[in-house]
Design an enzyme around this catalytic site. Structure first.
Site, PDB file in Angstrom:
ATOM      1  N   HIS A 104      40.520  49.194  41.968  1.00 41.22           N
ATOM      2  CA  HIS A 104      40.501  48.147  40.941  1.00 41.22           C
ATOM      3  C   HIS A 104      39.096  47.959  40.372  1.00 41.22           C
ATOM      4  O   HIS A 104      38.913  47.823  39.163  1.00 41.22           O
ATOM      5  CB  HIS A 104      40.940  46.802  41.540  1.00 41.22           C
ATOM      6  CG  HIS A 104      42.415  46.605  41.573  1.00 41.22           C
ATOM      7  ND1 HIS A 104      43.317  47.489  41.034  1.00 41.22           N
ATOM      8  CD2 HIS A 104      43.158  45.575  42.070  1.00 41.22           C
ATOM      9  CE1 HIS A 104      44.546  47.018  41.208  1.00 41.22           C
ATOM     10  NE2 HIS A 104      44.466  45.862  41.828  1.00 41.22           N
TER      11      HIS A 104
ATOM     12  N   TYR B  51      41.185  35.165  44.217  1.00 44.60           N
ATOM     13  CA  TYR B  51      42.125  36.282  44.108  1.00 44.60           C
ATOM     14  C   TYR B  51      41.629  37.226  43.029  1.00 44.60           C
ATOM     15  O   TYR B  51      41.011  36.801  42.052  1.00 44.60           O
ATOM     16  CB  TYR B  51      43.529  35.775  43.771  1.00 44.60           C
ATOM     17  CG  TYR B  51      44.210  35.062  44.918  1.00 44.60           C
ATOM     18  CD1 TYR B  51      43.800  33.787  45.305  1.00 44.60           C
ATOM     19  CD2 TYR B  51      45.247  35.655  45.620  1.00 44.60           C
ATOM     20  CE1 TYR B  51      44.411  33.127  46.349  1.00 44.60           C
ATOM     21  CE2 TYR B  51      45.884  34.994  46.678  1.00 44.60           C
ATOM     22  CZ  TYR B  51      45.455  33.734  47.038  1.00 44.60           C
ATOM     23  OH  TYR B  51      46.068  33.086  48.077  1.00 44.60           O
ATOM     24  N   GLU B  52      41.951  38.500  43.179  1.00 48.19           N
ATOM     25  CA  GLU B  52      41.363  39.482  42.273  1.00 48.19           C
ATOM     26  C   GLU B  52      41.850  39.349  40.833  1.00 48.19           C
ATOM     27  O   GLU B  52      41.268  39.923  39.925  1.00 48.19           O
ATOM     28  CB  GLU B  52      41.610  40.906  42.796  1.00 48.19           C
ATOM     29  CG  GLU B  52      43.066  41.301  42.805  1.00 48.19           C
ATOM     30  CD  GLU B  52      43.322  42.574  43.613  1.00 48.19           C
ATOM     31  OE1 GLU B  52      42.447  43.002  44.370  1.00 48.19           O
ATOM     32  OE2 GLU B  52      44.432  43.113  43.488  1.00 48.19           O
ATOM     33  N   SER B  53      42.885  38.551  40.618  1.00 47.35           N
ATOM     34  CA  SER B  53      43.357  38.301  39.256  1.00 47.35           C
ATOM     35  C   SER B  53      42.373  37.460  38.448  1.00 47.35           C
ATOM     36  O   SER B  53      42.613  37.203  37.278  1.00 47.35           O
ATOM     37  CB  SER B  53      44.711  37.593  39.301  1.00 47.35           C
ATOM     38  OG  SER B  53      44.656  36.460  40.142  1.00 47.35           O
ATOM     39  N   GLY B  54      41.297  37.011  39.075  1.00 51.31           N
ATOM     40  CA  GLY B  54      40.281  36.274  38.341  1.00 51.31           C
ATOM     41  C   GLY B  54      40.282  34.785  38.631  1.00 51.31           C
ATOM     42  O   GLY B  54      39.469  34.043  38.080  1.00 51.31           O
TER      43      GLY B  54
END
Lengths: 272, 257, 272, 257
Positions: A104, B51-54
């Protein structure tokens, strides 16, 4: 200024057979309607780029549109595998799909570098991972100031990027809100871009530092109500988690998938 | 009176306890997310979940099904782009703990989420690296939680998606600007920590009612045990009730559309 | 979580003699109150970093706090020169100030790289410019994918960054709105940070993608009402353009400057 | 009837006309900003103005005194961070025209805004490069506007802050991913364009009432003139009234605090 086209014409104009296409949306705002239109138009040999392939690429792969996939996490989030992707990679059905995989961090940086007009992204990444052994697009450079070894990957510069957003105004300026993922970067990194939106409004009502993509940085805006469904659009509709779970059974079986595709995409006109 | 609990609950509660209040945690989806939110709802109200979604500093009422559920954004302090998340927040050194799951792990904590078998002809294709490769190296330290079995605890991972300490335990030696790496592995049977010298995983605590033999049986290599082996504290009433309410809320929420 | 200190204590704790200090704010939200506090505390031998030095650095330089300046555009915007800066560079008054100069693009990228934890920033920059001849911190690297020559500069990693923002909540989370410049990057790139704010509020009232710096990424928050004056704070007060013009005459003359400093900073307590 | 106008107005009006409607312009402060806004208020309502402070597609009612005036943000479509501005928008290739001023310019359009004299012992220290070095190379093309005098049009700039075509006119040859560079220079006396082959500046148009001798006198080298020298069209009533109203509004606005 962005041209307003309907979704059919937008896809017909900008998505060519053999093109490199990025369809982004990090769980949120996944451009399903545009994906279905690509399937309906029978596009072939696409190189698809996406951090998290998700159901949208499972469908495109299962429909035979795809030659190559560049990605960093390919699963049905919270549910399991993408069975059409696996069937293509493991058993060449309906055709062989070549994969090129990243992390990612690397893909996010590669989009950022693409938007920045750079040929490469530099990151502190891939340390100790086997991924560089299977992806020859991962290289390492040395920092000229510290001597530190850092990873480098080519920037992402798609022929066309496709994203979904909440709304556009009448000049084609687009507001993206909530989990914004890499959508803006995908649009700015691409030669052409298609933005589908829930609606066209007179005024975006955006705050000073909102994520707004100017109309002149977008090729075309197409209205696609519920265009991200079964993913979600913050402020419009929630994610259909049940469909994501049901997809597992549909995609597991070639016959069930083809039936689903026929009924819900191929013969469904522009509304699916 | 002892409350009944499952081994899965034991695992989640133990994983949750590992998170210190006030620390900043980059959360993987699934078991880590469950543990991190349990921590936030019990002893660590000021733990910062990323979380990696921002979504920065998020406080979901229900567990997310995906890493980018709307719930994460709606309850976050703010939501940034994914490039910013990986560049400024993770690589920028703002994350104390990365909390990961995995499909396979070896004695040196190397993680495989890529595939089983050979890369060009996989027996099973797994989702891939996602955020893990850089979480594992750019976060201050790493906690790993997964179910204990010989399918997951393997002698050699088929693919090092994510660095633990390398095939020889020396993978981080001399690498500049790298985090401490895995400091504990929490399963449904026990807690393990890497040996400070060799980096090989050592069982330091057995969950109540679990024997060393059971752990060995579920591990694909001859696993080491600490000289003074502790017994993990059983889940408290409070921990169990909070966890169960969280899971009930979550099930009800995701049962609809 | 950010600690709440008064401005005196914040500066006393985090700004050491000899430190590398970045005070940012791109025309907007310039942390003048903090700059004055640094002058009052008689800090010395600072290495100051700032894209656009502006009056705030003219004052710090004139007050003798500065040993070195790293910058990319040193002027009084719309008015003319920074006379205290020129006096120091050209005539060593009150002391010699060494300069290291970049372009805006390079400094912006260097802040971005600092926030990203990288040792270097890579950009398509400095092509044909003489700046690399006078700044040995500008190097060139070759892209391993395309062979293109690209500029590289060291990332900016200050000992302490000082910025001003509109407001913080009671956990020290900070909202910056309007022209956000490189403030967030400056804070994230630094070992320590001081954020002065107009006010502390219960709720930031921020939209989902607003520029919010979490309290745990900030060392200390200090209230400084009108802390950006004579620059401006979007939503609070406008820029005092007249003062910027008047500054030209004040700074042109050593005596006039010292008098101004004495009256408006040194004996003005914490309110100037 | 001919309206009276000053040479400064002639310069601004001519510079404004250079901007095409619908183009995207990265605007320098001062003269370029005045010209770009005049263009927007006359023939180019859809010109997109970008300032390096991060303000995208801004429509200021009054001219900004600084590159980051509040007016620019309040009237912008959106405002991004300065790193984003330079990375995504300028370096990312979204800018058609960079509009610059300068302190010195030479026959190959190299710009000096760094200093007069020697770098280590300057006679006059100027502000420095700011955004110009990368605007000049990363924008599609460059317009330059400045007052004509032997102080500004010099045989050799003391320092190449910003590339025109290099000391020999070949500075862009063979450089990948570089813009066309300066395509016109507009002063209070004339319009110049670089020769397509040698890149040396050639006067192509004289403003009404200006002689070739006047231009030569104000230029620090033997300047070339096009074979067919045009006369710049005088400012129209409309252009002048819009410009004067803009400047009046601006003066009134900045006269207060």
């Amino acid at each position: 200024m962005a041209e307003f086209l309907n979704l059919h014409d937008a896809v017909a104009r900008y998505v060519d057979d053999g093109a490199t296409v990025a369809m982004e949306g990090f769980t949120h705002l996944i451009p399903f309607a545009a994906g279905h239109e690509i399937i309906r138009q029978g596009k072939r040999d696409l190189t698809l780029i996406r951090m998290t392939p998700d159901l949208i690429y499972d469908q495109l792969i299962g429909a035979g549109c795809v030659r190559k996939l560049i990605f960093s996490w390919g699963g049905n989030p919270g549910v399991g595998s993408l069975h059409r992707l696996r069937d293509a990679v493991e058993k060449d059905y309906p055709n062989h799909v070549e994969i090129l995989e990243h992390s990612h961090a690397a893909m996010a940086c590669a989009y950022e570098a693409g938007a920045s007009g750079l040929p490469l992204a530099v990151l502190r990444g891939y340390v100790g991972s086997d991924l560089p052994k299977v992806n020859d697009q991962i290289k390492f450079i040395e920092c000229p100031f510290t001597g530190e070894k850092l990873a480098a990957v080519p920037s992402i510069r798609p022929d066309v990027s496709v994203v979904h957003a909440q709304k556009a105004d009448r000049k084609g300026n687009v507001l993206v809100e909530g989990i914004i993922g890499v959508q803006k970067e995908a649009v700015l990194a691409a030669r052409h871009s298609i933005v589908t939106v829930e609606e066209i409004v007179d005024d975006l009502g955006a705050t000073p530092n909102a994520c707004v993509i100017p109309g002149w940085a977008v090729s075309t805006v197409a209205v696609a109500e519920k265009g991200a469904y079964p993913s979600y659009a913050h402020g419009y509709y929630p994610r259909n988690n049940r469909f994501y779970k049901e997809w597992d059974a549909i995609a597991r079986d070639r016959g069930a998938f083809n039936e689903w595709l026929e009924k819900n995409v191929l013969t469904a006109g522009g509304d699916a | 009176m002892t409350t009944q609990y499952t081994s899965a609950e034991m695992m989640t509660v133990t994983a949750a306890r590992a998170l210190e209040n006030g620390s900043t945690c980059f959360v993987g989806i699934g078991l880590p997310s469950e543990a991190a939110n349990l921590a936030r709802l019990t002893h660590a109200p000021d733990v910062v979940l990323i979380y990696e979604s921002g979504t920065l500093q998020t406080k979901p009422e229900v567990l997310p099904l995906s890493i980018g559920d709307g719930e994460l954004c709606e309850t976050a302090l703010t939501t940034v782009s994914v490039p910013e998340m990986f560049r400024y927040w993770l690589q920028g050194g703002k994350v104390d703990v990365g909390f990961l799951g995995t499909a396979q792990i070896d004695r040196y904590c190397n993680l495989n989420t890529t595939l089983i078998g050979d890369y060009t002809a996989p027996k099973v294709r797994l989702p891939g690296g996602g955020g893990a490769p850089e979480i594992a190296t750019n976060a201050g330290e790493i906690f790993i939680t997964l179910k204990h079995s010989t399918r997951t605890f393997v002698d050699e991972v088929d693919f090092v998606t994510t660095l633990g300490f390398g095939r020889d335990g020396k993978g981080r030696d001399g690498v500049p600007n790298i985090g401490k790496g895995p400091t504990r592995v929490i399963t449904d049977l026990c807690v393990m920590r890497p040996d400070p010298d060799t980096r090989e995983l050592v069982v330091v605590s057995l969950h109540p009612g679990v024997s060393a033999a059971q752990v060995q049986e579920a591990t694909g290599w001859e696993i080491r045990f600490a000289e003074t082996l502790e017994t993990t504290e059983a889940p408290s009433e409070k921990e169990l009730s909070v966890l169960r309410e969280l899971k009930d809320r979550t099930d009800r929420h995701h049962a609809g559309e």
